[in-house]
Design a protein around this motif. Structure first.
Motif, PDB file in Angstrom:
ATOM      1  N   ALA A  18       0.847  -1.190   0.000  1.00 11.56           N
ATOM      2  CA  ALA A  18       0.000   0.000   0.000  1.00 11.56           C
ATOM      3  C   ALA A  18       0.885   1.243   0.000  1.00 11.56           C
ATOM      4  CB  ALA A  18      -0.901   0.007   1.233  1.00 11.56           C
ATOM      5  N   LYS A  19       0.498   2.232  -0.767  1.00 12.03           N
ATOM      6  CA  LYS A  19       1.244   3.489  -0.793  1.00 12.03           C
ATOM      7  C   LYS A  19       1.024   4.186   0.546  1.00 12.03           C
ATOM      8  CE  LYS A  19       2.241   7.428  -3.699  1.00 12.03           C
ATOM      9  NZ  LYS A  19       3.656   7.250  -3.498  1.00 12.03           N
ATOM     10  N   PRO A  20       2.094   4.479   1.283  1.00 11.62           N
ATOM     11  CA  PRO A  20       1.951   5.037   2.627  1.00 11.62           C
ATOM     12  C   PRO A  20       1.110   6.310   2.715  1.00 11.62           C
ATOM     13  CG  PRO A  20       4.203   4.351   2.280  1.00 11.62           C
ATOM     14  CD  PRO A  20       3.500   4.220   0.950  1.00 11.62           C
ATOM     15  N   SER A  21       1.205   7.184   1.732  1.00  2.77           N
ATOM     16  CA  SER A  21       0.500   8.457   1.822  1.00  2.77           C
ATOM     17  C   SER A  21      -0.955   8.384   1.380  1.00  2.77           C
ATOM     18  CB  SER A  21       1.223   9.513   0.986  1.00  2.77           C
ATOM     19  OG  SER A  21       1.244   9.140  -0.369  1.00  2.77           O
ATOM     20  N   THR A  22      -1.355   7.302   0.741  1.00  4.64           N
ATOM     21  CA  THR A  22      -2.734   7.214   0.256  1.00  4.64           C
ATOM     22  C   THR A  22      -3.433   5.924   0.663  1.00  4.64           C
ATOM     23  OG1 THR A  22      -2.131   6.136  -1.833  1.00  4.64           O
ATOM     24  CG2 THR A  22      -2.152   8.561  -1.808  1.00  4.64           C
ATOM     25  N   GLY A  23      -2.675   4.891   0.966  1.00  6.02           N
ATOM     26  CA  GLY A  23      -3.277   3.595   1.259  1.00  6.02           C
ATOM     27  C   GLY A  23      -3.646   2.831  -0.004  1.00  6.02           C
ATOM     28  N   TYR A  24      -3.422   3.429  -1.180  1.00  3.32           N
ATOM     29  CA  TYR A  24      -3.787   2.797  -2.439  1.00  3.32           C
ATOM     30  C   TYR A  24      -2.865   1.603  -2.708  1.00  3.32           C
ATOM     31  CZ  TYR A  24      -5.090   2.418  -7.371  1.00  3.32           C
ATOM     32  OH  TYR A  24      -5.533   1.972  -8.578  1.00  3.32           O
ATOM     33  N   THR A  25      -3.461   0.456  -2.996  1.00  4.54           N
ATOM     34  CA  THR A  25      -2.694  -0.781  -3.102  1.00  4.54           C
ATOM     35  C   THR A  25      -2.831  -1.471  -4.457  1.00  4.54           C
ATOM     36  OG1 THR A  25      -3.164  -1.075  -0.763  1.00  4.54           O
ATOM     37  CG2 THR A  25      -2.223  -2.954  -1.876  1.00  4.54           C
ATOM     38  N   PHE A  26      -3.924  -1.213  -5.180  1.00  2.50           N
ATOM     39  CA  PHE A  26      -4.233  -2.005  -6.366  1.00  2.50           C
ATOM     40  C   PHE A  26      -3.136  -1.948  -7.427  1.00  2.50           C
ATOM     41  CE2 PHE A  26      -6.119  -2.741 -10.525  1.00  2.50           C
ATOM     42  CZ  PHE A  26      -6.657  -4.008 -10.328  1.00  2.50           C
ATOM     43  N   LEU A  27      -2.723  -0.753  -7.838  1.00  4.51           N
ATOM     44  CA  LEU A  27      -1.726  -0.655  -8.913  1.00  4.51           C
ATOM     45  C   LEU A  27      -0.391  -1.244  -8.470  1.00  4.51           C
ATOM     46  CD1 LEU A  27      -1.221   0.273 -11.796  1.00  4.51           C
ATOM     47  CD2 LEU A  27      -0.351   2.394 -10.855  1.00  4.51           C
ATOM     48  N   SER A  28       0.005  -0.960  -7.253  1.00  2.00           N
ATOM     49  CA  SER A  28       1.252  -1.512  -6.726  1.00  2.00           C
ATOM     50  C   SER A  28       1.218  -3.038  -6.768  1.00  2.00           C
ATOM     51  CB  SER A  28       1.461  -1.016  -5.292  1.00  2.00           C
ATOM     52  OG  SER A  28       2.552  -1.653  -4.698  1.00  2.00           O
ATOM     53  N   THR A  29       0.095  -3.592  -6.368  1.00  8.72           N
ATOM     54  CA  THR A  29      -0.057  -5.052  -6.374  1.00  8.72           C
ATOM     55  C   THR A  29       0.034  -5.591  -7.790  1.00  8.72           C
ATOM     56  OG1 THR A  29      -1.385  -5.008  -4.362  1.00  8.72           O
ATOM     57  CG2 THR A  29      -1.599  -6.958  -5.761  1.00  8.72           C
ATOM     58  N   SER A  30      -0.615  -4.929  -8.741  1.00  8.75           N
ATOM     59  CA  SER A  30      -0.578  -5.416 -10.124  1.00  8.75           C
ATOM     60  C   SER A  30       0.840  -5.374 -10.697  1.00  8.75           C
ATOM     61  CB  SER A  30      -1.543  -4.618 -11.006  1.00  8.75           C
ATOM     62  OG  SER A  30      -1.087  -3.301 -11.191  1.00  8.75           O
ATOM     63  N   LYS A  31       1.675  -4.447 -10.224  1.00  4.51           N
ATOM     64  CA  LYS A  31       3.064  -4.374 -10.681  1.00  4.51           C
ATOM     65  C   LYS A  31       3.943  -5.408  -9.980  1.00  4.51           C
ATOM     66  CE  LYS A  31       3.116   0.583 -11.686  1.00  4.51           C
ATOM     67  NZ  LYS A  31       3.697   1.873 -11.274  1.00  4.51           N
ATOM     68  N   LYS A  32       3.615  -5.734  -8.735  1.00  2.00           N
ATOM     69  CA  LYS A  32       4.471  -6.620  -7.946  1.00  2.00           C
ATOM     70  C   LYS A  32       4.167  -8.105  -8.151  1.00  2.00           C
ATOM     71  CE  LYS A  32       5.907  -3.476  -4.374  1.00  2.00           C
ATOM     72  NZ  LYS A  32       5.839  -2.208  -4.547  1.00  2.00           N
ATOM     73  N   ILE A  33       2.977  -8.440  -8.580  1.00  2.00           N
ATOM     74  CA  ILE A  33       2.623  -9.852  -8.772  1.00  2.00           C
ATOM     75  C   ILE A  33       3.568 -10.537  -9.768  1.00  2.00           C
ATOM     76  CG2 ILE A  33       0.839 -11.398  -9.707  1.00  2.00           C
ATOM     77  CD1 ILE A  33       0.346 -10.564  -6.795  1.00  2.00           C
ATOM     78  N   PRO A  34       3.873  -9.941 -10.936  1.00  2.00           N
ATOM     79  CA  PRO A  34       4.837 -10.599 -11.828  1.00  2.00           C
ATOM     80  C   PRO A  34       6.214 -10.790 -11.176  1.00  2.00           C
ATOM     81  CG  PRO A  34       3.650  -8.899 -13.018  1.00  2.00           C
ATOM     82  CD  PRO A  34       3.283  -8.753 -11.562  1.00  2.00           C
TER      83      PRO A  34
END
Length: 184
Positions: free
Chosen positions: A79-95
Motif C-alpha cells: 500500500a502506498k503510505p501516503s494514500t493507502g492505495y494498493t491495487f496498482l502496486s499489487t498489479s506491478k508486484k505480482i509478476p
C-alpha cells in the motif's frame, strides 16, 4: 504511525488525520451531510455500507517476510503510505513475486522505490504535525497541477524532473520543515 480521517464541521473543508476511529454514526452523519450540503441531493438510497480504515504508515512491512513467507498486499507493504492505495502496486508486484517464486537464486526487490518512500514519509510527517493543513495541501495540488501528473506521481511512474514539478505544486514551507527534520 497511522492516520484516519476525522470529521470537522464542515468536514469537506478541513480534513484531519487521527489515530482513532470515529463511531459509525459519525461517519454516516458526515456522509449524509456531504450528500445534502455539498452535492445538493435530497433523494438517494443507501444500498450498502462499507467499513475500514486506510493504513497511512511508513512502517517497512517487508521486515515481516522470511525466506519462506512473502506477505502481499497491505500486509506486504504494497500500500502506498501516503494514500493507502494498493491495487496498482499489487498489479506491478505480482509478476515480480511470481518470478521470485520460480527463481532459485537472487530475488527481485518488492519494496517501494526509495525516493517515493521518502516523499511519502515527508507527506505523512506534514500531516501528522499540521493535519489541519491537509485540505489546503490537496486543494493546492489539484489547483496547480494536471490530474494526469498527479496520478502518474501517485502511481510512482514519474521521472525526477516530473517529481520536482509535482512537489513545487505543494505548499513549500511544511515540506521544507519536514525535510530538515528528517535530515537532522
Amino acid at each position: 504511525m497511522s492516520f484516519l480521517f476525522k470529521k470537522i464541521q464542515p468536514w469537506w473543508n478541513t480534513l484531519f488525520f487521527q489515530r482513532t476511529l470515529l463511531s459509525k454514526t459519525e461517519y454516516e452523519e458526515a456522509i449524509k451531510d456531504y450528500i445534502h450540503n455539498r452535492l445538493h441531493c435530497e433523494t438517494y438510497e443507501i444500498l450498502d455500507r462499507e467499513q475500514g480504515s486506510i493504513p497511512m504508515t511508513s512502517f517497512d512491512f517487508t521486515k515481516n517476510n522470511t525466506e519462506l513467507i512473502t506477505h502481499i498486499g497491505t500486509a506486504g507493504g504494497w500500500a502506498k503510505p501516503s494514500t493507502g492505495y494498493t491495487f496498482l502496486s499489487t498489479s506491478k508486484k505480482i509478476p515480480l513475486l511470481i518470478s521470485n517464486l520460480k527463481a532459485k537464486g537472487k530475488k527481485q526487490n518488492l519494496k517501494q522505490e526509495k525516493r517515493f518512500w521518502f516523499y511519502d514519509l515527508l507527506f505523512l510527517d506534514v500531516l501528522y504535525r499540521t493535519n489541519q493543513k491537509g485540505h489546503a495541501i490537496f486543494t493546492n495540488l489539484f489547483r496547480n497541477r494536471k490530474p494526469q501528473l498527479i496520478f502518474k506521481f501517485l502511481d510512482e511512474e514519474t521521472n525526477l524532473w516530473e517529481d520536482i514539478y509535482y512537489i513545487l505544486g505543494c505548499p513549500k514551507w511544511p515540506f521544507i520543515k519536514a525535510f530538515f527534520r528528517r535530515l537532522f
